[in-house]
Design an enzyme around this catalytic site. Structure first.
Site, PDB file in Angstrom:
ATOM      1  N   ASN A 123       1.600   3.175  -2.561  1.00 24.06           N
ATOM      2  CA  ASN A 123       0.938   4.178  -3.411  1.00 24.06           C
ATOM      3  C   ASN A 123      -0.290   4.751  -2.710  1.00 24.06           C
ATOM      4  OD1 ASN A 123       2.131   4.621  -6.188  1.00 24.06           O
ATOM      5  ND2 ASN A 123       2.269   2.395  -6.002  1.00 24.06           N
ATOM      6  N   MET A 145      -4.494  -6.759  -6.426  1.00 23.59           N
ATOM      7  CA  MET A 145      -4.049  -7.915  -7.215  1.00 23.59           C
ATOM      8  C   MET A 145      -5.199  -8.835  -7.643  1.00 23.59           C
ATOM      9  SD  MET A 145      -0.952  -7.186  -7.574  1.00 23.59           S
ATOM     10  CE  MET A 145      -0.124  -8.642  -8.212  1.00 23.59           C
ATOM     11  N   ARG A 146      -6.381  -8.277  -7.879  1.00 18.05           N
ATOM     12  CA  ARG A 146      -7.483  -9.047  -8.450  1.00 18.05           C
ATOM     13  C   ARG A 146      -7.798  -8.422  -9.799  1.00 18.05           C
ATOM     14  NH1 ARG A 146      -7.624 -13.447  -6.021  1.00 18.05           N
ATOM     15  NH2 ARG A 146      -9.715 -13.893  -6.802  1.00 18.05           N
ATOM     16  N   ILE A 147      -7.996  -9.257 -10.800  1.00 15.20           N
ATOM     17  CA  ILE A 147      -8.420  -8.703 -12.089  1.00 15.20           C
ATOM     18  C   ILE A 147      -9.889  -8.316 -11.950  1.00 15.20           C
ATOM     19  CG2 ILE A 147      -8.860  -9.269 -14.513  1.00 15.20           C
ATOM     20  CD1 ILE A 147      -6.334 -11.048 -14.352  1.00 15.20           C
ATOM     21  N   GLY A 183       0.777  -1.238   0.000  1.00 16.77           N
ATOM     22  CA  GLY A 183       0.000   0.000   0.000  1.00 16.77           C
ATOM     23  C   GLY A 183       0.807   1.285   0.000  1.00 16.77           C
ATOM     24  N   ASP A 215      -4.267  -3.605 -18.215  1.00 18.27           N
ATOM     25  CA  ASP A 215      -3.246  -2.574 -18.407  1.00 18.27           C
ATOM     26  C   ASP A 215      -3.420  -1.806 -19.724  1.00 18.27           C
ATOM     27  OD1 ASP A 215      -2.115  -3.266 -15.957  1.00 18.27           O
ATOM     28  OD2 ASP A 215      -0.881  -4.816 -16.851  1.00 18.27           O
ATOM     29  N   HIS A 264       0.446   1.460 -13.036  1.00 13.06           N
ATOM     30  CA  HIS A 264       1.178   0.286 -13.520  1.00 13.06           C
ATOM     31  C   HIS A 264       2.661   0.652 -13.652  1.00 13.06           C
ATOM     32  CE1 HIS A 264       1.823  -3.495 -15.572  1.00 13.06           C
ATOM     33  NE2 HIS A 264       2.529  -2.841 -16.482  1.00 13.06           N
ATOM     34  N   ALA A 284       9.005   7.195  -8.250  1.00 12.89           N
ATOM     35  CA  ALA A 284       8.299   8.017  -9.246  1.00 12.89           C
ATOM     36  C   ALA A 284       6.783   7.812  -9.130  1.00 12.89           C
ATOM     37  CB  ALA A 284       8.776   7.673 -10.648  1.00 12.89           C
ATOM     38  N   GLU A 285       6.362   6.569  -8.874  1.00 11.94           N
ATOM     39  CA  GLU A 285       4.927   6.283  -8.722  1.00 11.94           C
ATOM     40  C   GLU A 285       4.313   7.139  -7.628  1.00 11.94           C
ATOM     41  OE1 GLU A 285       3.677   2.123  -8.553  1.00 11.94           O
ATOM     42  OE2 GLU A 285       5.583   1.518  -9.414  1.00 11.94           O
TER      43      GLU A 285
HETATM   44  C1  GRF Z   1       3.164  -0.821  -7.622  1.00 10.05           C
HETATM   45  O1  GRF Z   1       4.409  -1.028  -8.253  1.00 10.05           O
HETATM   46  C2  GRF Z   1       2.089  -0.565  -8.644  1.00 10.05           C
HETATM   47  O2  GRF Z   1       2.551   0.093  -9.786  1.00 10.05           O
HETATM   48  C3  GRF Z   1       1.653  -1.945  -9.013  1.00 10.05           C
HETATM   49  O3  GRF Z   1       1.717  -2.683  -7.814  1.00 10.05           O
HETATM   50  C4  GRF Z   1       2.674  -2.088  -6.941  1.00 10.05           C
HETATM   51  C5  GRF Z   1       1.953  -1.799  -5.667  1.00 10.05           C
HETATM   52  O4  GRF Z   1       2.808  -1.325  -4.653  1.00 10.05           O
HETATM   53  N1  GRF Z   1       0.331  -1.915  -9.604  1.00 10.05           N
HETATM   54  P1  GRF Z   1       2.186  -0.663  -3.365  1.00 10.05           P
HETATM   55  O5  GRF Z   1       1.245  -1.682  -2.728  1.00 10.05           O
HETATM   56  O6  GRF Z   1       1.475   0.572  -3.759  1.00 10.05           O
HETATM   57  O7  GRF Z   1       3.356  -0.385  -2.466  1.00 10.05           O
END
Ligand code: GRF
Length: 216
Positions: free
Chosen positions: A16, A92-94, A14, A147, A111, A175-176
């Protein structure tokens, strides 16, 4: 204009989500995080949200007989918390076409690649194997294909000599954490709107949506 009411879906760490929560603490940020929802009881991010007084909800996919039932429960929780915009952040679920349709143009994802390159998993391994010199991350609206979807913003980072998948992933993740709040801000301010199947960026925000982000 009121703030955009955001719900964040996670499955694990988590980081992000945490970046979005931190950004939203600024009174001037045009979005508020109404809830953080995880599909796994061990998702670390739930604790982070709870500690900050944000409703942290568990909807364990294993407790539901079908994907449809699970997703209906997710939507119910989001609506209960007043959410009108959803951010996937390491979820992580589609998600099914039904869910995507329900949240059409109100559902975005981050992504860790410069889409449309390197969709799917193991992006960093594949980028290194190809010898690319720039990697990065993308925030995009979600469509039925994985994606794929209108791109809101991208950040690029250099691939450095000696990089491993982990070192590259870490550089991209930094960067995210800048890109996701930026993308949410632009959407909430009405400066990034889906027109056809591309995101149109207001001229005054044009410089913000493509970043060369270099954290060595
Ligand atoms: C990130 O790299 C995001 O781009 C990808 O899954 C990862 C999640 O990381 N979709 P976090 O749980 O936000 O630390």
């Amino acid at each position: 204009m009121g703030k955009l009411k955001v719900g964040i879906l996670i499955s694990g760490r988590g980081s992000n989500m945490a970046a979005l929560v931190e950004a939203a603490r600024d009174p001037g940020f045009p979005a508020e995080v109404c809830c953080v929802l995880a599909n796994r009881p061990d998702a670390k991010g739930l604790e982070f949200a709870r500690e900050r007084g944000i409703p942290a909800v568990l909807v364990d996919h294993k407790a539901y007989p079908s994907k449809a039932a699970f997703e209906a429960a997710v939507t119910d929780e989001l609506l209960t918390h007043g959410v009108d915009f959803v951010c996937l952040a390491g979820f992580m679920r589609i998600v099914s076409p039904t869910f995507i349709e329900r949240w059409h143009n109100r559902l975005i994802n981050i992504h860790p690649s410069l889409l449309p390159s390197y969709k799917g998993l193991h992006t960093h391994e594949r980028a290194l194997a190809d010898g690319v010199k720039l990697a990065g991350c993308t925030v995009h609206f979600v469509r039925a294909e994985m994606d794929v979807g209108p791109i809101v913003a991208q950040a690029a980072v250099p691939v450095l000599a000696g990089d491993t998948p982990d070192s590259l992933a870490a550089r991209i993740l930094t960067a995210e954490h800048h890109l996701y709040p930026l993308a949410v801000r632009l959407i909430a301010e009405g400066k990034a709107t889906v027109t056809g199947e591309v995101v149109e960026i207001a001229p005054e925000a044009a410089d913000e949506t493509a970043r060369l982000f270099s954290a060595r």
